[in-house]
Design an enzyme around this catalytic site. Structure first.
Site, short mmCIF file in Angstrom:
data_model
loop_
_atom_site.label_atom_id
_atom_site.label_comp_id
_atom_site.label_asym_id
_atom_site.label_seq_id
_atom_site.Cartn_x
_atom_site.Cartn_y
_atom_site.Cartn_z
N SER A 162 -0.65 11.19 1.76
CA SER A 162 -0.75 9.96 0.98
C SER A 162 -1.63 10.12 -0.25
O SER A 162 -2.63 9.42 -0.43
CB SER A 162 -1.28 8.82 1.86
OG SER A 162 -0.81 7.58 1.38
N GLY A 191 0.82 -1.20 0.00
CA GLY A 191 0.00 0.00 0.00
C GLY A 191 0.85 1.26 0.00
O GLY A 191 1.94 1.31 -0.60
N SER A 192 0.39 2.26 0.69
CA SER A 192 1.03 3.58 0.63
C SER A 192 2.39 3.65 1.30
O SER A 192 3.11 4.62 1.10
CB SER A 192 0.09 4.63 1.24
OG SER A 192 -1.06 4.79 0.43
N THR A 193 2.76 2.65 2.11
CA THR A 193 4.12 2.66 2.66
C THR A 193 5.14 2.55 1.53
O THR A 193 6.27 3.02 1.66
CB THR A 193 4.33 1.51 3.66
OG1 THR A 193 4.08 0.25 3.01
CG2 THR A 193 3.39 1.66 4.85
#
Length: 506
Positions: free
Chosen positions: A273, A215-217
């Site tokens: 994000s 995901g956004s990591t």
């Protein structure tokens, strides 16, 4: 009469010679094959005739051996088995070895030639020295905090010391007691069947062996690629990313949960994000540039060992441009282990360099003499040092005033990135909640810890926007404990976690 005696004597000599030749054939030429024969019980009996060496955490053995008095005499025991199972694995007389019990089996079982002062003597006498010990890098207090904070929820925590690569905590939840599998018999077989059938997959090492969409990591990796390639030179400048953003070559609109992402800067996109900005930047970097960047972080490396084998984190080598856009925000087929994402955080914290992650500090003989000692080495240079400095500040902004505020620690510098990974057919599954980050105490020269947390099926609404509601608090607790641990060690007064004072709370 004399000729008959001579003939008999000659026959006896021939028979004796045949016996000697056959004995030599069996003992010299066929011995290796006989040793490997599954029907040969002697090797198995010899393996368990002596106690196995121990795996040590913070100076304390977390394994042991008990004398059963049976044919397979010594059986493995575990202290706090579920807590350390993702580190130790199991050593079973029925089902073999896993994780450190497997990777360091020659030392633990006493079969390593490095344990013997005179190896050839042990080869001739068919004896073995006592099993040696494996001293891990795990910190008991961090391991326990991570385990307790997960609270039985499906997920994992990996914590690394960025400067050295020492793995400080490695937790997978739900867990299991490896001691249930140590021996033989119906009870062991029943435990094996029960654990394998359990819906929570307690024997799956989610920290090392399970990959998830990050995901956004993963946007930290894409940001590093854009900065290193010169696609972005000013993190506060507009990026020309449109909103809405159509995935290239399609009519599919990529949504944002955050507001104000149209033409937003990289700094704003990381803080809140923004999918559109990071997908746009990934496409501008291009497939070749992204592949080069992800490789520097360790993606697509099937050879990583700590020394337990680590599952390969994936970034597709061939894809269309629209899929590249999705991959750049940690979706599509991009997948990573929690350890890999802890390495991403560690790279930012350590000026762009990733020290080779390792679980074993040293191995010793049963008398405590060092057999092997880990030597620090560089795994990858993930990004340029100036890029790491910029990303450090962007990650601090995420915690200080962005989506990762739940990871903030008073009196410490904390950088982080939240993430939500959609999964399931049509992305209808409840998202995985992610948080990666690092923490540095005030007045110190380097971060004490980098951490990655993933919680499966987190019951939350878009963790990117909710402040990392599921994963960030777990990461904060682990980072707080790492700072306390660093304070205790620097003060020379290691003690129990509870009751310790200091700037990071009691």
């Amino acid at each position: 009469m004399i000729p008959c005696i001579r003939h008999a004597a000659l026959l006896c000599l021939l028979l004796l010679a045949a016996l000697l030749v056959n004995a030599a054939r069996v003992q010299v030429f066929e011995a290796p094959a006989l040793d490997k024969n599954p029907a040969n019980r002697r090797l198995v009996m010899a393996r368990y005739a002596e106690p196995r060496g121990d795996i040590v955490v913070d100076g304390r053995p977390v394994t042991g051996s008990k004398d059963t008095g049976e044919q397979l005499r010594h059986e493995r025991t575990y202290t706090d088995g579920p807590l350390y199972a993702p580190v130790t694995g199991h050593a079973s007389q029925t089902y073999g070895t896993t994780l450190l019990e497997h990777a360091e089996d020659p030392v633990l079982s006493g079969t390593s030639p490095m344990l013997a002062l005179f190896p050839f003597w042990h080869d001739l006498s068919r004896t073995r020295p006592p099993g040696g010990d494996v001293v891990t890098t795990i910190r008991e207090s961090l391991q326990r905090v991570a385990y307790e904070e997960l609270g039985g929820r499906r997920g994992a925590v990996a914590a690394i010391e960025p400067s050295s690569g020492r793995v400080l905590a490695l937790v997978s939840s739900p867990s299991y007691d490896p001691g249930l599998l140590s021996g033989t018999g119906r009870e062991v077989a029943a435990a094996w069947a029960r654990l394998n059938a359990a819906p929570g997959q307690p024997m799956l090492n989610r920290a090392l062996r399970q990959t998830y969409p990050p995901g956004s990591t993963f946007k930290i990796v894409t940001a590093a690629a854009a900065l290193d390639a010169g696609i972005v030179t000013d993190v506060d400048a507009p990026t020309d990313a449109p909103e809405p953003y159509l995935l290239p070559g399609t009519r599919t609109v990529l949504p944002n949960e955050a507001k104000g992402c149209g033409n937003a800067s990289l700094a704003y996109a990381i803080r809140w994000s923004c999918n559109t900005v990071m997908a746009h930047l990934g496409v501008k970097v291009g497939a070749a540039g992204m592949l080069d960047a992800v490789a520097r972080f360790g993606f697509n490396d099937p050879s990583l060992r700590v020394p337990s084998a680590v599952a390969r984190s994936n970034f597709d080598t061939e894809m269309t441009v629209d899929r590249l856009a999705l991959s750049a925000i940690g979706q599509y087929d991009t997948r990573a282990t929690p350890l890999q994402m802890a390495m991403v955080a560690a790279a930012v914290a350590n000026g762009g360099e990733i020290a080779y992650p390792h679980l074993v500090d040293r191995t010793t003989t049963s008398d405590g003499d060092t057999v092997t000692q880990h030597v620090r080495r560089t795994y990858r240079q993930a990004m340029l040092p100036p890029t790491a400095l910029r990303l450090q500040q962007l990650m601090v902004d995420v915690v200080d005033g962005g989506s990762g505020s739940n990871a903030a620690i008073p009196g410490a510098k904390v950088g982080g990135k939240t993430g939500t990974a959609q999964h399931g057919v049509g992305n209808i599954g409840t998202p995985y909640a992610w948080f990666i980050g690092w923490a540095q105490a005030e007045g110190t020269g380097r971060p004490a810890v980098a951490v990655a947390v993933v919680v499966e099926d987190a019951s939350a609404n878009r963790e990117d926007i909710s402040g990392g509601g599921s994963a960030a608090p777990i990461a904060r607790s682990v980072m707080e404990e790492a700072l306390r641990e660093e304070e205790r060690r620097s003060a020379g007064r290691l003690g129990p976690r509870n009751g310790m004072g200091g700037p990071f709370g009691p």
